[in-house]
Design a protein around this motif. Sequence first.
Motif, mmCIF file in Angstrom:
data_model
loop_
_atom_site.group_PDB
_atom_site.id
_atom_site.type_symbol
_atom_site.label_atom_id
_atom_site.label_comp_id
_atom_site.label_asym_id
_atom_site.label_seq_id
_atom_site.Cartn_x
_atom_site.Cartn_y
_atom_site.Cartn_z
ATOM 1 N N LYS A 1 39.746 37.677 43.936
ATOM 2 C CA LYS A 1 38.397 37.841 44.010
ATOM 3 C C LYS A 1 37.615 37.420 43.288
ATOM 4 O O LYS A 1 35.697 36.672 43.782
ATOM 5 C CB LYS A 1 37.910 39.632 43.877
ATOM 6 N N THR B 1 47.609 40.890 48.952
ATOM 7 C CA THR B 1 45.700 40.748 48.349
ATOM 8 C C THR B 1 45.499 41.799 47.706
ATOM 9 O O THR B 1 44.844 42.268 47.416
ATOM 10 C CB THR B 1 45.003 41.145 49.544
ATOM 11 N N ILE B 2 46.800 42.536 47.268
ATOM 12 C CA ILE B 2 46.092 43.917 46.668
ATOM 13 C C ILE B 2 46.673 44.364 45.938
ATOM 14 O O ILE B 2 46.022 43.961 44.181
ATOM 15 C CB ILE B 2 47.222 45.424 47.015
ATOM 16 N N LYS C 1 44.653 40.927 43.559
ATOM 17 C CA LYS C 1 43.143 41.931 43.849
ATOM 18 C C LYS C 1 41.889 40.548 43.046
ATOM 19 O O LYS C 1 40.937 40.351 43.843
ATOM 20 C CB LYS C 1 42.602 43.419 44.651
ATOM 21 N N GLU D 1 38.878 44.042 51.434
ATOM 22 C CA GLU D 1 38.840 43.812 49.845
ATOM 23 C C GLU D 1 38.262 42.703 48.632
ATOM 24 O O GLU D 1 37.063 43.196 47.718
ATOM 25 C CB GLU D 1 39.194 45.092 49.248
ATOM 26 N N ILE D 2 38.418 41.656 48.360
ATOM 27 C CA ILE D 2 38.635 41.126 47.601
ATOM 28 C C ILE D 2 37.120 39.193 48.401
ATOM 29 O O ILE D 2 36.589 38.827 47.130
ATOM 30 C CB ILE D 2 39.324 40.286 47.749
ATOM 31 N N GLY E 1 43.279 44.535 52.654
ATOM 32 C CA GLY E 1 43.265 43.665 51.220
ATOM 33 C C GLY E 1 42.375 42.622 51.256
ATOM 34 O O GLY E 1 41.378 42.325 50.544
#
Length: 238
Positions: free
Chosen positions: A115, A107-108, A111, A144-145, A141
């Motif tokens: 997103k 997910t990093i 990202k 954050e998305i 992560g």
Amino acid sequence: MTHLSVNINKIATLRNARGGNVPNLLKVAADIERFGAEGITIHPRPDERHIRYQDARDLTKVVTTEYNIEGNPNPKFIDLVLETKPTQVTLVPDAIDAITSNAGWDTIAHKDFLKDVIKTFKENGIRTSIFVDANTKMVEGASEIGTDRIELYTESYAKAFDENKKEEGISPFIRAAIVANSLGLGINAGHDLSLDNIKYFKDSIPHLLEVSIGHALICESLYFGLDNVINMYLNKLK
């Protein structure tokens, strides 16, 4: 109570093995709901070797509980989800030739891509979930998305359980769940969960909202019957 969503890919595999429409996928989906399951999951792949894209469309007329569509968000999959508008879309980073899902998202690294995809689905009123390994960094992560939920990829837990290392196997999932809860992410789980290992997993993971089970459940149904097996799962998930 943790909700049970039944993945019906294996029903489609059986149907496709002989052609025709036996077993009838739509009838089986309706029966699964009638037997008590709270959701239906499908995972169409580009080669349509089990669930076909038309199945996804046809199921919108049948499923009355939660409808969850899993898959890698390529353009064709995105268009399908936007057309059918399921309750939930679960994003899975499986390769085109993968036999089954075998890893969660980074997910990093992905990202920005994730997103944008999630934003599109949420703008259309579709709840989003991201398939992730039991890794706290990947859970952070995911937060954050902008995803609504994560789905914990549970193969490593199931393997450890079979090897009588259930405490060792569950530990990373507990840590991941604690982080998810602290970040306001809903938690789903799936892959190799079975009647043998589901109760320990459910009892160990705080605020587990949903499990998606297909292969094991269908195999167990060969011995005990579909109605019985669904209710056996429901009893273990109480």
